[in-house]
Design an enzyme around this catalytic site. Structure first.
Site, short mmCIF file in Angstrom:
data_model
loop_
_atom_site.label_atom_id
_atom_site.label_comp_id
_atom_site.label_asym_id
_atom_site.label_seq_id
_atom_site.Cartn_x
_atom_site.Cartn_y
_atom_site.Cartn_z
N HIS A 216 56.32 56.98 11.67
CA HIS A 216 57.69 56.85 12.16
C HIS A 216 58.27 58.22 12.50
CE1 HIS A 216 59.48 58.45 8.50
NE2 HIS A 216 58.66 57.68 7.81
N GLU B 160 56.11 52.19 2.57
CA GLU B 160 55.63 53.42 1.94
C GLU B 160 55.44 53.25 0.44
OE1 GLU B 160 53.90 55.98 1.86
OE2 GLU B 160 55.02 57.57 2.88
#
Length: 195
Positions: free
Chosen positions: A9, A79
């Site tokens: 990202h 994550e």
């Protein structure tokens, strides 16, 4: 056989300052949005069999800005849950735990929102993702939009290595691409951390 393209990202305020952002949903900065848009021309040339993303907004927004469509949010791509270290930098953690190293020492349990996760739990999640996407590679390329530490674990699991080997890979910079492929039936990294 297609390639597995890992997309980190774009930049967030926390990635810029080195803070551990596991489950905290931190938005992209203007620079992060620009980097995600810059990926679009390179990704447009691909024939996508599937596109998966962490459901966190920083990953989903990166996918959108990079021009990816049909994105499937996958909770296994979130994550690493940093537990009590969520929001802290490595330097801050080392103030109370000298010599701390994430891959060796892991995280401390945190709040109900951030209970923490063992490396093996992250590896189990990435193994599940790989199990779902490997058959799709017979149909074309597969994109995965995710996070730095998770991408490193997924990569070493792709290679058939123990999750702790992820410490040997450089941390993917925000808004970069990495390419996983096979050659003569063997998994390999064909490119890493490409802007």
């Amino acid at each position: 056989m297609g390639e597995l393209i890992l997309i980190r990202h774009g930049q967030t305020e926390w990635s810029l300052s080195g803070r551990h952002a596991g489950r905290t949903d931190v938005p992209l900065t203007d620079a992060g949005e620009a980097a995600a848009k810059a990926l679009a021309p390179r990704l447009a040339r691909r024939r996508w069999a599937a596109v998966f993303s962490s459901p966190l907004s920083r990953a989903m927004r990166t996918a959108e800005l990079a021009g990816l469509t049909g994105v499937r949010p996958d909770p296994d791509l979130v994550e690493w849950d940093y537990g009590g270290y969520e929001g802290l930098t490595a330097a801050q953690i080392r103030e109370t735990r000298p010599g701390w190293e994430l891959w060796r020492d892991g995280v401390l349990p945190g709040s109900t929102e951030h209970p923490g996760e063992l490396l093996q739990q992250v590896a189990t999640r990435t193994d599940a993702v790989l199990g779902r996407l490997r058959p799709l590679l017979n149909e074309g390329d597969v994109a995965v939009v995710a996070h730095g530490h998770l991408a490193r674990v997924l990569t070493v699991r792709w290679l058939g290595l123990d999750a702790s080997a992820a410490r040997l890979l450089g941390h993917p910079r925000p808004g970069t691409l990495s390419f996983l492929a096979t050659e003569d039936g063997q998994p390999l990294i064909s490119a890493w951390n490409v802007p």
